[in-house]
Design a protein around this motif. Structure first.
Motif, mmCIF file in Angstrom:
data_model
loop_
_atom_site.group_PDB
_atom_site.id
_atom_site.type_symbol
_atom_site.label_atom_id
_atom_site.label_comp_id
_atom_site.label_asym_id
_atom_site.label_seq_id
_atom_site.Cartn_x
_atom_site.Cartn_y
_atom_site.Cartn_z
ATOM 1 N N TRP A 25 88.285 20.265 10.828
ATOM 2 C CA TRP A 25 89.635 19.712 10.871
ATOM 3 C C TRP A 25 90.620 20.770 11.352
ATOM 4 C CZ3 TRP A 25 90.751 14.634 9.600
ATOM 5 C CH2 TRP A 25 89.725 13.916 8.982
ATOM 6 N N ASP A 44 88.072 11.360 4.634
ATOM 7 C CA ASP A 44 86.718 10.795 4.618
ATOM 8 C C ASP A 44 86.266 10.276 5.972
ATOM 9 O OD1 ASP A 44 86.260 11.341 1.954
ATOM 10 O OD2 ASP A 44 86.943 9.370 1.255
ATOM 11 N N GLU A 45 87.208 9.752 6.753
ATOM 12 C CA GLU A 45 86.853 9.108 8.023
ATOM 13 C C GLU A 45 87.765 9.608 9.137
ATOM 14 O OE1 GLU A 45 87.099 4.946 7.359
ATOM 15 O OE2 GLU A 45 85.702 4.945 5.679
ATOM 16 N N PRO A 46 87.583 10.847 9.570
ATOM 17 C CA PRO A 46 88.493 11.423 10.575
ATOM 18 C C PRO A 46 88.346 10.714 11.939
ATOM 19 C CG PRO A 46 86.624 12.846 10.224
ATOM 20 C CD PRO A 46 86.540 11.790 9.173
ATOM 21 N N PRO A 47 89.473 10.275 12.504
ATOM 22 C CA PRO A 47 89.402 9.734 13.873
ATOM 23 C C PRO A 47 88.969 10.820 14.843
ATOM 24 C CG PRO A 47 91.512 9.253 12.835
ATOM 25 C CD PRO A 47 90.821 10.246 11.965
ATOM 26 N N GLU A 48 88.437 10.434 15.962
ATOM 27 C CA GLU A 48 87.948 11.415 16.937
ATOM 28 C C GLU A 48 89.063 12.327 17.417
ATOM 29 O OE1 GLU A 48 85.858 9.596 20.075
ATOM 30 O OE2 GLU A 48 84.285 8.750 18.799
ATOM 31 N N ARG A 84 93.158 10.481 1.443
ATOM 32 C CA ARG A 84 91.716 10.511 1.174
ATOM 33 C C ARG A 84 90.936 9.790 2.280
ATOM 34 N NH1 ARG A 84 87.991 11.575 -3.041
ATOM 35 N NH2 ARG A 84 85.981 11.294 -2.029
ATOM 36 N N ARG A 85 91.450 8.653 2.734
ATOM 37 C CA ARG A 85 90.747 7.919 3.792
ATOM 38 C C ARG A 85 90.717 8.715 5.089
ATOM 39 N NH1 ARG A 85 93.381 3.643 1.255
ATOM 40 N NH2 ARG A 85 95.081 3.629 2.769
#
Length: 469
Positions: free
Chosen positions: A403, A461-465, A457-458
């Protein structure tokens, strides 16, 4: 007033001073020296005559109001009540009145801590009304150090849970918030055309901005899990001829780290060997201090700055700067030459608010409310690497591998949550870690805050490209 003064001087009422003042007034009422409808002296006038703080007199008047001896009328003053007359209404309880309810909102700013209203708004309203009782001459003349002593005494009492070493009201000056206090200390310490200020490698941006405003050069000092690395501090101090170190050992901004006593003692020894002055910024602490300050460890080199911005309210811009032994004249000169001191009503307000017994209870309630929000954040984000404590108004979250802080903050803002990137806390040529600071906003409902934590949190947990590497 003379009858009250003589009764107070005779004593006879054991216990705190406010009870002695109340007892003296009751004696004047019982002997007939004060009758129903007589106006009691303005709080500040009586405090001055008795040589005590306005907060002590205010508490005595509150006690007299509670037992039916007196009644207060906002804007007019406090009067002796006719005990034979019925009481129109119960005394107004200021302590837990909440004027400003938390806001239900989807957009949540977590840039800076937002203090909840736990009764301080009502208390400040009441204190402002009391200002109208002050001596008119105080509104016609320049501020004076002697006249501000009650406010400084109230600050000394406010700092009673902080290990600052021997402390007197004459050791400090009042400032317009903590940032102004930092500027006062830098002006008192720095000398030469291009002085050098040492800052932690992750640091409060206000240190850097104030140093640069004063045309000082800033140099970053490496840190580890306990704070500043002493060996690096000594090397950089000697290499650059540094004059001042700015640090936050109790609650480090932004990481929330705490510097233990052993490390502080090592840093203090470096300062003794090199002549380095240390400015301790304690503005982000809302609980009791855990260890001795640098002013206590380093009596001739330790400066201390704090404010009520995180514990009560930033709106009043009430701060205070404390000088080390032998340097108060330098600090006082900077304040007097720079702005002649606070406005008199602001100093009087500080004396009243900080001198009230309710204020500490309100500060404790603020701390408890911050704690509820911290726990909610940890419940939502606890699976990630964080530094936090229930009595700190922010959390430091290290982003998982891959990140980037700046891009994450942009994505969070698109989701209606504003957080600060680590980039904002490094010097211009520094290498920021991949981390964010999440400040506690207790002016939104806990449900709104929890929803914001869920959105963060979302994202984690689910990083966009577009934000993942």
């Amino acid at each position: 007033m003379d009858t009250i003064l003589s009764a107070y001087e005779r004593g006879g009422v054991p216990g705190p001073k406010y009870r002695a003042v109340a007892g003296a007034i009751r004696e004047a009422v019982d002997t007939g020296a004060l009758g129903p409808g007589d106006r009691l002296p303005p709080v500040r006038d009586l405090a001055w005559a008795l040589g005590i703080t306005p907060g002590t007199v205010a508490r005595a008047y509150a006690l007299l109001t509670e037992d039916g001896t007196a009644s207060g009328e906002v804007g007019r003053g406090t009067f002796v009540r006719d005990r034979a007359a019925p009481v129109a209404e119960a005394p107004r309880e200021i302590r837990w009145q909440q004027h400003t309810a938390p806001e239900e909102t989807e957009t949540v700013s977590l840039f800076s801590p937002k203090v909840p209203d736990c009764g301080q708004v009502a208390l400040i309203h009441d204190a402002l009304a009391r200002l109208g009782e002050g001596a008119p001459a105080r509104l016609l003349n320049y501020p004076s150090r002697a006249a501000f002593r009650p406010a400084r005494e109230a600050v000394v009492a406010w700092l009673s849970d902080t290990a600052l070493g021997p402390l007197d009201a004459d050791d400090m000056v009042l400032s317009h918030g903590g940032q102004n206090g930092i500027g006062l200390v830098m002006q008192a310490v720095l000398r030469g055309t291009r002085p050098v200020v040492l800052l932690e490698e992750l640091t409060y941006p206000g240190f850097r901005r104030m140093a640069e405003l004063l045309r000082a050069e800033v140099v970053a000092v490496p840190m580890d899990g306990d704070g500043i690395v002493p060996e690096a501090l000594e090397r950089l101090t000697r290499q650059h001829g540094a004059q001042l170190l700015c640090t936050s050992p109790e609650v480090h901004n932004p990481t929330g780290l705490f510097t233990p006593l052993a490390r502080r003692q090592e840093i203090a020894e470096v300062a003794r060997r090199t002549g380095l002055q240390i400015l301790e910024d304690d503005c982000y602490r809302v609980g009791a201090a855990q260890e001795q300050s640098y002013r206590a460890l380093l009596p001739e080199h330790g400066w201390y700055v704090s404010s009520i911005s995180k514990s009560l309210t930033p709106a009043l811009r009430i701060g205070f700067a404390v000088a080390p032994q032998g340097r108060v004249a330098d600090l006082r000169r900077v304040a007097e030459h720079g702005f002649f001191g606070l406005a008199t009503p602001l100093a009087d307000l500080a004396a009243d608010v900080l001198g009230r017994p309710e204020t500490r209870e309100i500060a404790a309630a603020v701390r408890a409310e911050f704690s509820r929000y911290v726990r909610a954040a940890v419940n939502a984000l606890g699976g990630f690497e964080m530094t936090w404590a229930e009595d700190r108004p922010y959390l430091w979250l290290t982003l998982p591998s891959g990140w980037r802080a700046g891009a994450f903050c942009q994505a969070a803002e698109a989701e209606g949550v504003q957080v600060r990137s680590a980039d904002e806390f490094v010097l211009r040529d520094g290498a920021p870690p991949h981390a964010i600071r999440i400040a506690i906003n207790a002016q939104v409902t806990l449900a709104s805050f929890e929803a914001a934590m869920g959105r963060l949190r979302r994202l984690l947990d689910e990083p966009p490209e577009r934000i993942a590497v």
